[in-house]
Design a protein around this motif. Structure first.
Motif, short mmCIF file in Angstrom:
data_model
loop_
_atom_site.label_atom_id
_atom_site.label_comp_id
_atom_site.label_asym_id
_atom_site.label_seq_id
_atom_site.Cartn_x
_atom_site.Cartn_y
_atom_site.Cartn_z
N ILE A 161 -5.46 8.66 5.37
CA ILE A 161 -5.71 7.42 4.34
C ILE A 161 -5.08 6.13 5.02
CG2 ILE A 161 -5.10 6.53 2.06
CD1 ILE A 161 -5.34 9.21 1.10
N SER A 162 -3.81 6.19 5.56
CA SER A 162 -2.99 5.25 6.07
C SER A 162 -3.82 4.48 7.51
CB SER A 162 -1.68 5.58 6.23
OG SER A 162 -1.01 5.98 5.23
N ASP A 163 -4.43 5.05 7.91
CA ASP A 163 -5.20 4.75 9.21
C ASP A 163 -6.46 3.94 8.85
OD1 ASP A 163 -3.00 5.52 10.87
OD2 ASP A 163 -3.92 7.46 11.25
N ASN A 164 -7.24 4.46 7.82
CA ASN A 164 -8.43 4.02 7.40
C ASN A 164 -8.63 3.24 6.13
OD1 ASN A 164 -10.02 5.11 9.96
ND2 ASN A 164 -8.99 6.81 9.15
N PRO A 165 -9.01 2.14 5.88
CA PRO A 165 -9.04 1.57 4.55
C PRO A 165 -9.93 2.85 3.54
CG PRO A 165 -9.86 -0.07 6.46
CD PRO A 165 -9.75 1.23 7.02
N THR A 166 -8.91 3.08 2.61
CA THR A 166 -9.33 4.15 1.70
C THR A 166 -9.23 3.61 0.33
OG1 THR A 166 -8.78 5.67 3.26
CG2 THR A 166 -9.26 6.44 1.23
N SER A 169 -4.65 -2.87 -3.10
CA SER A 169 -3.70 -3.20 -1.91
C SER A 169 -3.34 -2.00 -0.93
CB SER A 169 -2.12 -3.56 -2.61
OG SER A 169 -2.41 -4.42 -3.59
N TRP A 170 -4.45 -1.66 -0.50
CA TRP A 170 -4.36 -0.52 0.70
C TRP A 170 -3.35 -1.12 1.78
CZ3 TRP A 170 -5.65 -1.14 5.93
CH2 TRP A 170 -5.64 0.01 6.61
N SER A 180 -6.51 -6.08 0.02
CA SER A 180 -6.39 -5.17 1.19
C SER A 180 -6.44 -6.09 2.55
CB SER A 180 -7.04 -3.95 1.20
OG SER A 180 -7.00 -3.21 -0.06
N ASN A 181 -6.19 -7.05 2.40
CA ASN A 181 -6.17 -8.01 3.75
C ASN A 181 -7.66 -8.31 4.25
OD1 ASN A 181 -3.08 -8.61 3.86
ND2 ASN A 181 -3.02 -6.41 4.56
N LYS A 182 -8.48 -8.30 3.38
CA LYS A 182 -9.84 -8.66 3.69
C LYS A 182 -10.46 -7.39 4.35
CE LYS A 182 -9.63 -12.81 2.03
NZ LYS A 182 -9.94 -12.96 0.87
N ARG A 183 -10.00 -6.08 4.03
CA ARG A 183 -10.53 -4.99 4.73
C ARG A 183 -11.22 -4.20 3.58
NH1 ARG A 183 -7.11 -2.70 8.67
NH2 ARG A 183 -9.14 -1.43 9.24
N LYS A 184 -12.54 -3.81 4.39
CA LYS A 184 -13.55 -3.23 3.32
C LYS A 184 -13.46 -1.69 3.37
CE LYS A 184 -16.97 -6.41 4.83
NZ LYS A 184 -17.88 -6.82 5.47
N PRO A 185 -13.49 -0.93 2.51
CA PRO A 185 -13.27 0.54 2.23
C PRO A 185 -14.19 1.30 3.39
CG PRO A 185 -14.33 -0.05 0.48
CD PRO A 185 -14.07 -1.29 1.26
N GLN A 244 -13.70 4.69 3.63
CA GLN A 244 -13.46 5.96 3.05
C GLN A 244 -13.25 5.70 1.71
OE1 GLN A 244 -11.42 8.32 6.71
NE2 GLN A 244 -10.12 7.64 4.88
N ILE A 245 -14.06 6.58 0.72
CA ILE A 245 -13.72 6.53 -0.89
C ILE A 245 -13.48 7.75 -1.16
CG2 ILE A 245 -14.90 5.94 -2.93
CD1 ILE A 245 -16.60 3.66 -1.43
N ILE A 246 -12.47 8.01 -1.97
CA ILE A 246 -12.22 9.31 -2.70
C ILE A 246 -12.41 9.15 -3.91
CG2 ILE A 246 -10.35 11.08 -2.90
CD1 ILE A 246 -9.04 10.11 -0.38
N ILE A 247 -13.48 10.17 -4.63
CA ILE A 247 -13.64 9.90 -5.96
C ILE A 247 -12.95 10.95 -6.97
CG2 ILE A 247 -15.33 10.09 -7.60
CD1 ILE A 247 -17.15 8.76 -5.18
#
Length: 879
Positions: A603-608, A636-637, A684-689, A691-694
């Motif tokens: 999670i910390s390495d990829n915008p999630t 706020s990832w 999230s500093n203009k980062r797109k997800p 990964q998405i956890i539902i």
């Protein structure tokens, strides 16, 4: 993030999304310390797995060709069939579901049967004799035509294949037959059946919860395929029934009265309609269709009385009151019925009146309306059972019901062990938390506190006000203590700009008017909009002020608000209040240490983006109340402790969320996911997800594929509508709390420790699921959460996933305990619940701008919710 024009290739991708299947289990977890557990599953062995159930369709009609669909009559007819036509059934016993299906082990001699069944019904003659007394009971017979025709074969071997991990076609059908056999056994004992639970008419299992409602304890039983083989899942269950006994006593309890003369008869008429009563004078049961228009001593009817003993004499017709008939002609004593209406137990055009005093409610009549707050609290209090007691009750039930003796189960060679299943579990370590001043600490037994500790990121409140709708609260004392407690926790609060007390003359006005008058005072006394309003409500639960107040603050004015109704002001109460206030105003109470150090696996390495989804429905019986769909998304990832919510109304009782993606005629998307995706990007500093956890709450196993192929498709389309071609990886997890698997410590009488995980033996033989009990059970028996992993494209290992879910039970900002289910789902539930109050207490003069939205499933227009003000839409207003 500007909404771009959608590229053509994205539109093409939207048109044909691949169909997804529920994933299989990929492995088992190993982290945590081992613990020996027991589960309320009883191992089942099948001695004759090659047996085949034959399903037959059943049609029952009366002599006049009227279709019979009453389950009670259907079961009586089935019992008579078994007694009368043993040769036609070749001596076979059968299982009948009470409706349209009948099952035998092996085939019947013929594929089609038409049989006649005569039921004898004991009735009282309607014509009184000369003395006015009714004659003795006579017997009236009723004839039914039963058609039985072959429908399908259901091999028991499908259960065996499923237990081996194969996907068996007829598995659910086989399990359904086995469950019908269990229910039939209970029905034959006169139990009330509610889905897969059954309840005896035994006053020792009754508990009065107030309002004329009684909780009755029973048992849930169901066969389940598990990793350890077929098992019988047996659990304690409860349902609500109307309090049996005299009808008048019931009405007094239902309307919370002491004097019979104060009964609201219009309300009583609505409550009593279609209920079954037993008359004391003839011991017969009747169905209530209404009440008489006049009191018992004024309600006349025609009575024929013969003169002398001449049978040819038709006699004379008297006009007599119901009261006089029962007192003078039946010789009954009526003490208070004269001024009350009578029960009408006849037909719509042929009334049959009975004095209320003679009638009692029949037992085991279900109460299906929503319980009040007091009733729910009473039910919870009386339903609690410590683990040892629950173990004893369940094991005694399995022994006493002797399922092994059922002829159908015996013919299949099915035997059931009488001991709880032993299970190997693991206890995960509690995650380390960070609070203020860089302090780290480990929760103990799933709990922690902020004694002598600061909040991780406390807010500062400069301009706020306190408004008071309650005449009982000392607001000066409350504000002073709140400021002092806040200072100890690191929150700097100025003194309130003003304290506004409600004008006593307004207290009798409608909730909408009371809120409007209060805001007139606020605007007059404050120099501008406050940062925050603390609102003291007049009632602790179900205050009518709550909905209009929240709507005004959150949609019209954009003011963060916290409601309270303190009964006792102490440090613990004020701390809990400040946790909510700090979260709503953008502060953070505590963080996971792994979250803070950016070391959460995958999670910390990829915008999630983490989202929680829930749908809240109207109370039972409210079929026209829109459902509320709420979805929360993380902000706020790389943080996973802060969330925002998006809420929409949708068609009543629809479980699948309709508004995740909602394209408009102008080409824009007005759906829920667009809000959450844009907010994630901006925080999230203009980062797109990527990964998405539902996390999805509230769906049954039969709806899992819809989550994957309807809701997930909408999320993908919403993402593509923003101009993105590369779709994120998804992990989809369904969480269930309404299940019947309980876990117990094998060697201790206490609840299982917080962090207990089970992913073997009692889980599904093929699908990826596990049980987790993250919370500390302080009262009763802890219920674990049942998590089903439907999709795992992100690639979490079992240990990584289980530790993530365990950690997400510790990020619930309004609590200092680990909670029973992951925080995103709890937040979604809170958001749906809070916004639902907008509709519940909507003033009749105020509709939601008169706007209607069209359901995508049923075409039924539903009222739109007013959108949250931009000042609060990104906050944790629901906390």
């Amino acid at each position: 993030m500007e909404l771009p024009r959608v590229p053509t290739n994205a539109i093409l991708q939207q048109a044909n999304l691949p169909k997804r299947s529920i994933m299989d289990r990929t492995g088992f977890g190993t982290s945590g310390r081992p613990i020996s557990l027991l589960a309320n599953h009883f191992n089942v062995s099948i001695g004759c797995p090659d047996e085949i159930f034959y399903q037959y369709s059943v049609s029952i009609r009366s002599e006049d060709s009227t279709v019979v669909d009453n389950k009670g009559i259907g079961r009586k007819i089935a019992e008579k069939l078994c007694q009368t036509y043993a040769s036609e059934f070749a001596g076979k016993r059968f299982a009948y579901d009470g409706e349209k299906c009948l099952y035998t082990v092996g085939p019947l001699p013929r594929n089609k049967l038409e049989l006649t069944v005569i039921l004898d019904e004991s009735i009282a003659k309607q014509r009184p004799s000369e003395s006015g007394k009714r004659s003795k009971h006579s017997v009236r017979s009723k004839t039914f035509i039963v058609e039985i025709s072959y429908a399908a074969k259901i091999p028991l071997k499908s259960v065996h294949h499923a237990l081996q991990g194969a996907e068996a076609e007829k598995l659910q059908d086989s399990l359904r037959v086995l469950d019908i056999i269990l229910r039939q056994k209970a029905a034959n004992k006169g139990c009330l059946l509610v889905r897969q639970s059954f309840f005896h008419d035994d006053t020792r299992t009754f508990s009065d919860v107030g309002g004329g409602v009684t909780a009755v304890k029973g048992f849930y039983s169901s066969f389940r395929p598990t990793h350890g083989g077929l098992s019988l899942n047996m659990d304690v269950s409860s349902t609500m029934i109307l309090k049996p006994g005299p009808v008048v006593d019931f009405l007094l309890a239902n309307q919370n009265l002491k004097d019979r003369r104060n009964i609201d008869w219009e309300k009583a008429k609505r409550m009593l309609k279609n209920l079954r009563v037993k008359a004391r004078h003839n011991n017969r049961e009747f169905k209530v269709i209404g009440l008489s228009e006049k009191p018992c001593n004024q309600q006349f009817f025609s009575l024929k009385v013969k003169n002398g003993g001449d049978a040819r004499d038709d006699g004379e017709t008297l006009e007599i009151t119901v009261f006089d008939y029962f007192v003078k002609h039946r010789g009954l004593e009526l003490t208070f019925s004269s001024y009350m209406p009578c029960l009408d137990v006849g037909k719509p055009k042929r009334p049959n009146y009975l004095p209320l005093e003679l009638c009692s409610l029949v037992s085991l009549q279900r109460y299906k309306k929503a319980l009040s707050g007091m009733q729910r609290a009473s039910l919870v209090e009386q339903s609690r059972q410590k683990p040892p007691e629950r173990i004893r009750v369940v094991t005694d039930a399995v022994r006493n019901y002797n399922y092994d003796d059922d002829p159908l189960l015996v013919s299949c060679g099915i035997s059931i062990e009488k001991q709880l299943t032993q299970v190997d579990g693991r206890v995960l370590d509690a995650p380390k938390l960070k609070v203020g001043n860089g302090e780290d600490f480990f929760p103990r037994n799933g709990r922690w506190n902020f004694n002598n500790k600061k909040l991780f990121n406390p807010c500062q409140i400069d301009c706020w006000s306190l408004v008071n709708f309650s005449a009982r609260c000392d607001t000066s004392h409350l504000s002073r203590e709140l400021i002092n407690c806040g200072r100890n926790k690191g929150i700097h609060m100025e003194r309130p700009y003003t304290i506004i007390e409600e004008d006593p003359q307004c207290s009798r006005a409608s909730p909408f008017i009371r809120v409007e008058r209060m805001f007139e005072q606020i605007m007059a006394k404050l120099p501008g909009p406050p940062e925050f309003l603390l609102c003291v409500l007049p009632e602790r639960r179900n205050s009518a002020i709550y909905g209009p107040w929240k709507k005004k603050c959150l949609t019209n004015l954009g003011i963060v608000t916290q409601c309270t109704c303190p009964s006792k002001i102490n440090d613990q109460y004020l701390t809990n209040l400040l946790l909510k206030i700090n979260s709503k105003l953008g502060g953070t109470n505590s963080l996971l240490a792994l979250e803070h150090s950016r070391s959460l696996p995958l999670i910390s390495d990829n915008p999630t983006l983490i989202i929680g989804m829930d749908v809240s429905h109207g109370s039972p019986g409210q079929s026209d109340v829109p459902s509320i769909a709420a979805v929360v998304g993380s902000c706020s990832w790389p943080l996973i402790s802060r969330y925002r919510a998006a809420v929409r109304t949708q068609s009543p009782k629809v479980e699948m969320i309709e508004s995740l993606y909602k394209p408009l005629a102008n080409g824009e998307d007005d759906g829920i996911m667009r809000e959450l995706l844009l907010d994630f990007y901006q925080t999230s500093n203009k980062r797109k997800p990527s990964q998405i956890i539902i996390f999805r709450d509230g769906v049954s196993e039969s709806q899992f594929s819809q989550v994957l192929n309807i809701e997930l498709d909408q999320i993908v389309k919403a993402y593509q509508h923003l101009g993105e071609v590369d779709v994120p990886k998804f992990t989809v997890i369904v969480a269930q709390k309404r299940h019947h698997t309980q876990l117990f410590q094998a060697s201790a009488p206490e609840n299982v420790p917080p962090g207990t995980v089970v992913d073997t033996k009692v889980v599904h033989p093929r699908n990826y699921d596990f049980y987790m009990c993250a919370q500390a059970g302080m009262m009763g028996t802890s219920r674990p959460a049942h998590y089903h992993v439907l999709l795992n494209e992100i690639g979490f290992s079992p240990d990584e996933l289980q530790n993530l879910l365990h950690s997400l039970s510790y990020v619930y900002q309004r609590s200092t305990t680990a909670i029973s289910i992951v925080a995103p789902i709890c937040y979604a539930h809170l958001a749906a619940q809070q916004i639902g109050q907008f509709l519940k207490f909507e003033d009749s003069s105020e509709t939601s701008s008169g706007q209607k939205s069209m359901s995508i499933t049923g075409g039924v227009p539903v009222p739109q919710l007013p959108r949250l003000h931009s000042s609060v839409s990104g906050s944790m207003f629901f906390c």
